[in-house]
Each structure stands twice: as structure tokens, then as C-alpha cells.
Design a protein around this motif. Sequence first.
Motif, PDB file in Angstrom:
ATOM      1  N   SER A 130       0.836  -1.199   0.000  1.00 57.26           N
ATOM      2  CA  SER A 130       0.000   0.000   0.000  1.00 57.26           C
ATOM      3  C   SER A 130       0.867   1.245   0.000  1.00 57.26           C
ATOM      4  CB  SER A 130      -0.929   0.012   1.216  1.00 57.26           C
ATOM      5  OG  SER A 130      -1.902  -0.967   1.101  1.00 57.26           O
ATOM      6  N   GLY A 184      -4.578   1.563  -2.386  1.00 48.20           N
ATOM      7  CA  GLY A 184      -5.560   0.514  -2.136  1.00 48.20           C
ATOM      8  C   GLY A 184      -5.471  -0.622  -3.138  1.00 48.20           C
ATOM      9  N   GLY A 212      -1.985  -2.535  -2.753  1.00 49.71           N
ATOM     10  CA  GLY A 212      -1.988  -3.229  -1.470  1.00 49.71           C
ATOM     11  C   GLY A 212      -2.915  -4.427  -1.472  1.00 49.71           C
ATOM     12  N   ASN A 269     -11.829  -0.205  -2.759  1.00 48.03           N
ATOM     13  CA  ASN A 269     -11.037   0.689  -1.921  1.00 48.03           C
ATOM     14  C   ASN A 269     -11.840   1.203  -0.729  1.00 48.03           C
ATOM     15  OD1 ASN A 269      -8.848   0.295  -3.532  1.00 48.03           O
ATOM     16  ND2 ASN A 269      -9.007   2.246  -4.599  1.00 48.03           N
TER      17      ASN A 269
END
Length: 143
Positions: free
Chosen positions: A25, A71, A74, A125
Motif C-alpha cells: 500500500s 488501495g 496493497g 477501496n
Amino acid sequence: MSNNELAKNVNRYLSDVATSFLKFSCVGSVWGCFNPIPVAGSTQALMIAKTGKFVPLAPFSSLASIGYYGGVIGCVAGVQRFICGGIAVARGGRHDVLNEIFGVGGVYIYMRTILSSDTRVLWNNRFVAGALVGTVAYANLAP
């Protein structure tokens, strides 16, 4: 395998998933800081669509892209570590290339379904951000 060894494997597995998600992230956020392409639906993207002329973004000019790419990247890393680590735990703690192959296959399916449209990425997200806020709140408020 005893219960104590299984618990250690599961704890190692979950910490690997969490640290991979957090590390990637951060990598995605740095990528979002310097990415010259605006996020779909942002004011910069709408301006480009309206004028028809692509103008690359200056570094640090779009805060939306920082969270967006943080987002997405990650989650991709978290899904890969979740699948290959889960298979390793299910196989009795064996870590080998077969686990990684299944992890990459899971990422392919994840990217094909969840990351195929901008709406799904935004909901992904939002879900991840909500889960992180809930986790931090629980960690600080639990007795």
C-alpha cells in the motif's frame, strides 16, 4: 502437527498477509504521488475528457490517485499472500513454488473480476478503508 505449531503457522501467515498489504500500500501510494495519469472520475480526468488534450499531472498534484493506487496495489499483494499462505498452512506449513502459482492464479481472478471496472475498484477501496478504520478502532477500544 501439534496445535501449538499450527497456531504459530497461522499467526505467521496472518502477519505476512498484513505486512505485505501495508508495505505494498505504501508502494502504491508513492506510485500514486508520481503517476502522470489521473484517476478515472477525478476532476483532472474530466478536464482531459472535456478538452480532448492529455496533459500529464505534475507530481503530488492529485491526492485521489495516492489512495487509489495504494488501495489497489496493497489489495493485490494482500490477496496473493492470503492465498499462497493459506495453501501453505493447509499443506502443513510447506512453502514452495506451488503455493506461489496458486497465489498468482488467485490474483488473476481477483483482478479480472474486482478490478475490471472503475466502480468495482472504488467499492473495493472503500471496503478496504472501512476495514482498516474498523481494525484500528477495535485495536484501540477493545478492553
